[in-house]
Scaffold this motif. Structure first.
Motif, PDB file in Angstrom:
ATOM      1  N   ASP A 130      24.229 -46.500  15.036  1.00  0.00           N
ATOM      2  CA  ASP A 130      24.316 -45.190  14.389  1.00  0.00           C
ATOM      3  C   ASP A 130      24.213 -45.390  12.877  1.00  0.00           C
ATOM      4  OD1 ASP A 130      24.963 -42.697  13.388  1.00  0.00           O
ATOM      5  OD2 ASP A 130      26.508 -42.313  14.899  1.00  0.00           O
ATOM      6  N   ARG A 131      23.218 -44.768  12.242  1.00  0.00           N
ATOM      7  CA  ARG A 131      23.001 -44.937  10.802  1.00  0.00           C
ATOM      8  C   ARG A 131      23.452 -43.724   9.979  1.00  0.00           C
ATOM      9  NH1 ARG A 131      19.406 -48.854   9.083  1.00  0.00           N
ATOM     10  NH2 ARG A 131      19.485 -50.639  10.513  1.00  0.00           N
ATOM     11  N   ARG A 132      24.235 -42.861  10.578  1.00  0.00           N
ATOM     12  CA  ARG A 132      24.642 -41.647   9.861  1.00  0.00           C
ATOM     13  C   ARG A 132      25.363 -41.968   8.557  1.00  0.00           C
ATOM     14  NH1 ARG A 132      28.543 -36.782  12.207  1.00  0.00           N
ATOM     15  NH2 ARG A 132      29.317 -36.061  10.177  1.00  0.00           N
ATOM     16  N   ASP A 133      26.202 -42.976   8.559  1.00  0.00           N
ATOM     17  CA  ASP A 133      27.004 -43.278   7.375  1.00  0.00           C
ATOM     18  C   ASP A 133      26.204 -43.957   6.272  1.00  0.00           C
ATOM     19  OD1 ASP A 133      29.236 -42.189   8.563  1.00  0.00           O
ATOM     20  OD2 ASP A 133      29.920 -44.098   9.403  1.00  0.00           O
ATOM     21  N   SER A 134      25.041 -44.522   6.616  1.00  0.00           N
ATOM     22  CA  SER A 134      24.270 -45.246   5.600  1.00  0.00           C
ATOM     23  C   SER A 134      22.992 -44.528   5.176  1.00  0.00           C
ATOM     24  CB  SER A 134      23.917 -46.648   6.106  1.00  0.00           C
ATOM     25  OG  SER A 134      23.121 -46.571   7.275  1.00  0.00           O
ATOM     26  N   VAL A 135      22.569 -43.541   5.954  1.00  0.00           N
ATOM     27  CA  VAL A 135      21.343 -42.840   5.596  1.00  0.00           C
ATOM     28  C   VAL A 135      21.575 -42.011   4.327  1.00  0.00           C
ATOM     29  CG1 VAL A 135      21.826 -40.768   6.954  1.00  0.00           C
ATOM     30  CG2 VAL A 135      19.462 -41.393   6.466  1.00  0.00           C
ATOM     31  N   ARG A 136      20.548 -41.901   3.516  1.00  0.00           N
ATOM     32  CA  ARG A 136      20.641 -41.092   2.302  1.00  0.00           C
ATOM     33  C   ARG A 136      19.766 -39.858   2.461  1.00  0.00           C
ATOM     34  NH1 ARG A 136      20.523 -42.868  -4.046  1.00  0.00           N
ATOM     35  NH2 ARG A 136      20.313 -40.766  -4.901  1.00  0.00           N
ATOM     36  N   VAL A 137      20.309 -38.706   2.137  1.00  0.00           N
ATOM     37  CA  VAL A 137      19.567 -37.451   2.192  1.00  0.00           C
ATOM     38  C   VAL A 137      19.612 -36.807   0.812  1.00  0.00           C
ATOM     39  CG1 VAL A 137      19.318 -35.192   3.272  1.00  0.00           C
ATOM     40  CG2 VAL A 137      20.167 -37.128   4.624  1.00  0.00           C
ATOM     41  N   ASP A 138      18.449 -36.640   0.211  1.00  0.00           N
ATOM     42  CA  ASP A 138      18.323 -35.972  -1.082  1.00  0.00           C
ATOM     43  C   ASP A 138      17.592 -34.645  -0.894  1.00  0.00           C
ATOM     44  OD1 ASP A 138      19.478 -38.081  -2.681  1.00  0.00           O
ATOM     45  OD2 ASP A 138      17.638 -39.218  -2.313  1.00  0.00           O
ATOM     46  N   PHE A 139      17.921 -33.693  -1.740  1.00  0.00           N
ATOM     47  CA  PHE A 139      17.301 -32.370  -1.668  1.00  0.00           C
ATOM     48  C   PHE A 139      16.563 -32.094  -2.973  1.00  0.00           C
ATOM     49  CE2 PHE A 139      20.855 -32.296   1.226  1.00  0.00           C
ATOM     50  CZ  PHE A 139      20.366 -31.645   2.350  1.00  0.00           C
ATOM     51  N   ALA A 140      15.380 -31.548  -2.847  1.00  0.00           N
ATOM     52  CA  ALA A 140      14.580 -31.243  -4.040  1.00  0.00           C
ATOM     53  C   ALA A 140      13.729 -30.010  -3.776  1.00  0.00           C
ATOM     54  CB  ALA A 140      13.683 -32.422  -4.416  1.00  0.00           C
ATOM     55  N   ARG A 141      13.560 -29.229  -4.815  1.00  0.00           N
ATOM     56  CA  ARG A 141      12.641 -28.087  -4.731  1.00  0.00           C
ATOM     57  C   ARG A 141      11.274 -28.577  -5.188  1.00  0.00           C
ATOM     58  NH1 ARG A 141      15.578 -24.309  -6.902  1.00  0.00           N
ATOM     59  NH2 ARG A 141      16.047 -23.295  -4.918  1.00  0.00           N
ATOM     60  N   GLN A 154      11.266 -22.969  -1.576  1.00  0.00           N
ATOM     61  CA  GLN A 154      11.573 -23.840  -0.453  1.00  0.00           C
ATOM     62  C   GLN A 154      12.115 -25.178  -0.944  1.00  0.00           C
ATOM     63  OE1 GLN A 154       7.989 -24.111   1.894  1.00  0.00           O
ATOM     64  NE2 GLN A 154       8.495 -22.287   3.066  1.00  0.00           N
ATOM     65  N   VAL A 155      12.940 -25.792  -0.119  1.00  0.00           N
ATOM     66  CA  VAL A 155      13.579 -27.057  -0.446  1.00  0.00           C
ATOM     67  C   VAL A 155      13.148 -28.113   0.564  1.00  0.00           C
ATOM     68  CG1 VAL A 155      15.812 -28.254  -0.480  1.00  0.00           C
ATOM     69  CG2 VAL A 155      15.551 -26.057  -1.641  1.00  0.00           C
ATOM     70  N   THR A 156      12.945 -29.323   0.078  1.00  0.00           N
ATOM     71  CA  THR A 156      12.621 -30.456   0.939  1.00  0.00           C
ATOM     72  C   THR A 156      13.830 -31.374   1.024  1.00  0.00           C
ATOM     73  OG1 THR A 156      10.274 -30.392   0.385  1.00  0.00           O
ATOM     74  CG2 THR A 156      11.117 -32.451   1.278  1.00  0.00           C
ATOM     75  N   ALA A 157      14.259 -31.636   2.255  1.00  0.00           N
ATOM     76  CA  ALA A 157      15.293 -32.643   2.486  1.00  0.00           C
ATOM     77  C   ALA A 157      14.584 -33.962   2.776  1.00  0.00           C
ATOM     78  CB  ALA A 157      16.178 -32.244   3.655  1.00  0.00           C
ATOM     79  N   LEU A 158      14.845 -34.968   1.973  1.00  0.00           N
ATOM     80  CA  LEU A 158      14.219 -36.273   2.133  1.00  0.00           C
ATOM     81  C   LEU A 158      15.265 -37.250   2.667  1.00  0.00           C
ATOM     82  CD1 LEU A 158      11.905 -38.285   1.811  1.00  0.00           C
ATOM     83  CD2 LEU A 158      12.609 -38.602  -0.578  1.00  0.00           C
ATOM     84  N   MET A 159      15.058 -37.665   3.914  1.00  0.00           N
ATOM     85  CA  MET A 159      15.949 -38.626   4.555  1.00  0.00           C
ATOM     86  C   MET A 159      15.363 -40.020   4.392  1.00  0.00           C
ATOM     87  SD  MET A 159      16.938 -38.855   8.590  1.00  0.00           S
ATOM     88  CE  MET A 159      18.177 -37.572   8.513  1.00  0.00           C
ATOM     89  N   ARG A 160      16.193 -40.968   3.883  1.00  0.00           N
ATOM     90  CA  ARG A 160      15.725 -42.337   3.650  1.00  0.00           C
ATOM     91  C   ARG A 160      16.667 -43.325   4.320  1.00  0.00           C
ATOM     92  NH1 ARG A 160      15.813 -43.691  -1.960  1.00  0.00           N
ATOM     93  NH2 ARG A 160      17.241 -41.954  -2.373  1.00  0.00           N
TER      94      ARG A 160
END
Length: 668
Positions: A130-141, A154-160
């Motif tokens: 499970d990578r929930r605790d280590s994944v990074r999610v940034d939000f940008a317009r 609109q906003v883009t959620a970028l999961m890395r």
């Protein structure tokens, strides 16, 4: 234009007094704040668990280094807000695949949607973590259409993800909740059932309250969709295994479906859509509009001139800018707000012009259209999702005119105006009319682009070639040229032309400044050029031999050159085009020692007509090329002939003269 996201754009078109009131109010152009952190929760209760094939079970090849094991789309329209669950499981087969699966972008509109993540798993060597605790999610317009003066909020959620390796299987699930509340439970959806990449398992499920579905179909291909009813609900389900990638044919019309899709809508028919949309665009005029109309009346005598002045005002004095934040993405700004800010999108401009036209005694109706797929609207499910633009249908003295208030720099009188033609339109009138064809019988007209060139070879090899050009543009060609000149100016236009001559003929210069004359009332724009080509000749096989090559550059391809010749899809045609290019060659030695023949050629097929004639007269050789498109589409069985003959036409517009001293002979 501003209605970029068709589902978002017309979600407001409800015949609710609340939203009619909102339409008359001031639109707030402030975007909703960008989220600052990701939200995690369990998947919605309606979601069914779908088994993802194991990596070792995959039968289809990787695409871009990725094996798509599962795409799972589940939608629920039964509650107070629509719910859209997505899960995608992918294996990285090489480093390109790692780069792809290690990140994911999700686009949503925070003004009326919520994004909730459910899980992020990585399976490596048979062990899932499970990578929930280590994944990074940034939000940008990310305003991807800012260059078109369109901002949608609109906003883009970028999961890395970190530490992703070749052979890893990445499993991501999330849900997007909500839509604009003006939907009031109404929904419409389109689910693609085959992708441009191979998918081991492609699962789609959509739930609706029994009786809410007005229309559904599977369009664009034969795919087995299961439709069943339960206790108070309807379910649509597709479960595809080893779904091969679909490589769409190039050159197909934008309105032609190549990917099969399940389409479901809560609207019964186009009348239902009209009833929903009409009140928001047909507003009562206010004092600001009446004041502007009175100003126009005082300056122009006839009703036609007054109407044209109102159109020019909206097109040229109210700048185009689409701020589709929140309400602004759905509700047109009120005319007084548009007059105050002096900007607006297609909705705002159309509402303003319609009010002015009505005050001047004309019948003006808003009409929903689609800029790219409008010719296929008659095959689209009835819903607001078919539209991305709004224009005006104008009626006067028994005539109908389709007018686009966003078309800046347009010329011509009302009778000569180049009318909008996007295929089908949905006029928004109280009684409703359904879809209406915008095509009209037009009187036969001559070319909208005429190029007359005189190429003076008479000075011989030691002198530059003098090129004298007159270009006459009318109708949409004049509108286009007028817009270009408004942006780059006379000097910029001359620079563009000089770049072309330098690229085609080597060292070139304008011996006189480029001139142009714009007769906007008659919509004719003429450009004159005087250019010297200093290095136009190519050396021949002997010291005394040389050649000059030229081409009728005004003529253009009307179908995509690389389109498949053996095809299933129809072939799109650029239409309308009607171009005439006249070239007069001034020969050396007063025309003596030239062996030139009169020639003619003609090509005609289902896409275009082409003709060529050449005539010798004294020291001149005159060539006339003409091309006219015949329609918007060619059936698939005629595509091969059209493409072959287009190649023939493009070859024929090039010509050359092989010359020696003193003998000269042309080559074709």
């Amino acid at each position: 234009m501003t209605m970029k996201n068709p589902i978002r754009f017309l979600t407001l078109l409800l015949i609710s007094p609340l939203w009619v009131a909102v339409a008359n109010a001031q639109v707030d152009f402030t975007p909703v704040a960008v989220p600052t952190e990701a939200v995690w929760d369990a998947a919605p209760a309606f979601v069914q668990e779908v088994r993802a094939p194991l990596a070792e079970e995959a039968e289809l090849e990787a695409f871009g280094g990725v094996v798509y094991l599962l795409t799972d789309t589940q939608h629920d329209a039964r509650g107070e807000e629509p719910v859209n669950f997505r899960r995608i499981v992918r294996e990285a087969r090489n480093i390109s695949g790692v780069e792809e699966v290690a990140q994911q972008q999700i686009v949503f509109d925070p003004s009326f949607q919520r994004l909730v993540f459910h899980h992020v798993y990585i399976t490596r060597d048979g062990e899932r973590t499970d990578r929930r605790d280590s994944v990074r999610v940034d939000f940008a317009r990310q305003e991807t259409e800012f260059d078109r003066l369109m901002l949608n909020g609109q906003v883009t959620a970028l999961m890395r993800l970190d530490d992703v390796r070749v052979g890893d299987v990445v499993d991501v699930a999330y849900t997007i909740y909500g839509s604009n509340p003006v939907f009031d439970g109404q929904d419409f959806r389109e689910f693609t059932l085959r992708w441009a990449v191979p998918v081991e398992r492609l699962f789609v499920r959509s739930l609706w309250t029994d009786g809410d579905v007005g229309y559904w179909d599977v369009f664009g291909g034969k795919v087995d969709v299961i439709h069943q009813t339960g206790a108070g609900f309807e379910e649509f389900r597709y479960d595809g295994l080893q779904v091969e990638a679909l490589d769409p044919e190039s050159g197909a019309p934008s309105w032609h479906y190549q990917y099969p899709a399940l389409r479901i809508t809560g609207f019964d028919d186009w009348q239902d859509v009209t009833d929903w949309a009409e009140p928001i665009f047909n507003l009562e005029p206010n004092a600001a509009v009446r004041s502007e109309v009175e100003r126009i009346r005082a300056r122009h005598e006839t009703p036609e001139d007054q109407l044209l002045a109102a159109l020019r005002f909206v097109q040229d004095e109210v700048r185009y800018l689409a701020l589709s934040f929140g309400q602004g993405g759905y509700v047109p700004a009120s005319p007084d707000q548009t007059l105050q800010t002096r900007f607006g999108d297609c909705k705002a401009k159309t509402v303003l012009f319609n009010q002015m036209a009505r005050e001047l005694g004309f019948t003006a109706d808003p009409a929903l259209v689609n800029l790219y797929s409008g010719r296929g609207l008659d095959n689209y499910m009835p819903s607001p999702g078919g539209f991305d633009h709004v224009i005006t249908r104008l009626r006067h003295d028994g005539e109908t005119y389709w007018v686009d208030p966003t078309n800046s720099h347009q010329g011509g009188t009302l009778a000569a105006l180049t009318q909008a033609d996007y295929g089908w339109a949905l006029p928004l009138t109280e009684r409703g009319e359904g879809l209406v064809s915008m095509a009209a019988e037009r009187d036969a007209e001559g070319p909208s682009l005429i190029v007359r060139e005189e190429v003076d070879l008479s000075g011989g090899r030691s002198a530059p070639i003098r090129l004298s050009v007159e270009t006459v543009r009318t109708r949409d060609e004049a509108d286009f040229a007028r817009a270009v000149i408004a942006e780059v100016g006379r000097s910029g236009l001359q620079r563009n032309y000089l770049d072309f001559y330098n690229g085609a003929f080597g060292d070139s210069e304008f011996v006189e400044p480029l001139r142009y004359e714009d007769d906007r009332a008659n919509n004719q724009l003429t450009v004159w050029e005087e250019v010297d080509l200093h290095t136009p000749y190519e050396d021949g096989a002997t010291p005394s031999a040389y050649s000059f090559n030229f081409f009728a550059h005004a003529l253009t391809r009307v179908v995509e050159n690389d389109a498949e010749r053996r095809r299933v899809s129809p072939l799109a045609v650029g239409h309308p085009f009607h171009i005439r290019h006249e070239i007069t060659i001034k020969l050396t030695n007063g025309g003596r020692n030239w062996d030139l023949e009169n020639e003619s050629e003609r090509i005609e097929n289902s896409a275009f007509e082409y003709s060529y004639t050449a005539r010798r007269s004294g020291d001149e050789y005159r060539m006339v090329y003409e091309m006219k498109s015949l329609g918007h589409v060619v059936p698939s069985d005629a595509a091969s002939e059209v493409l072959r003959e287009q190649d023939d036409m493009m070859d024929a517009i090039f010509y050359g003269f092989d010359m020696t001293e003193p003998q000269r002979r042309p080559s074709k």
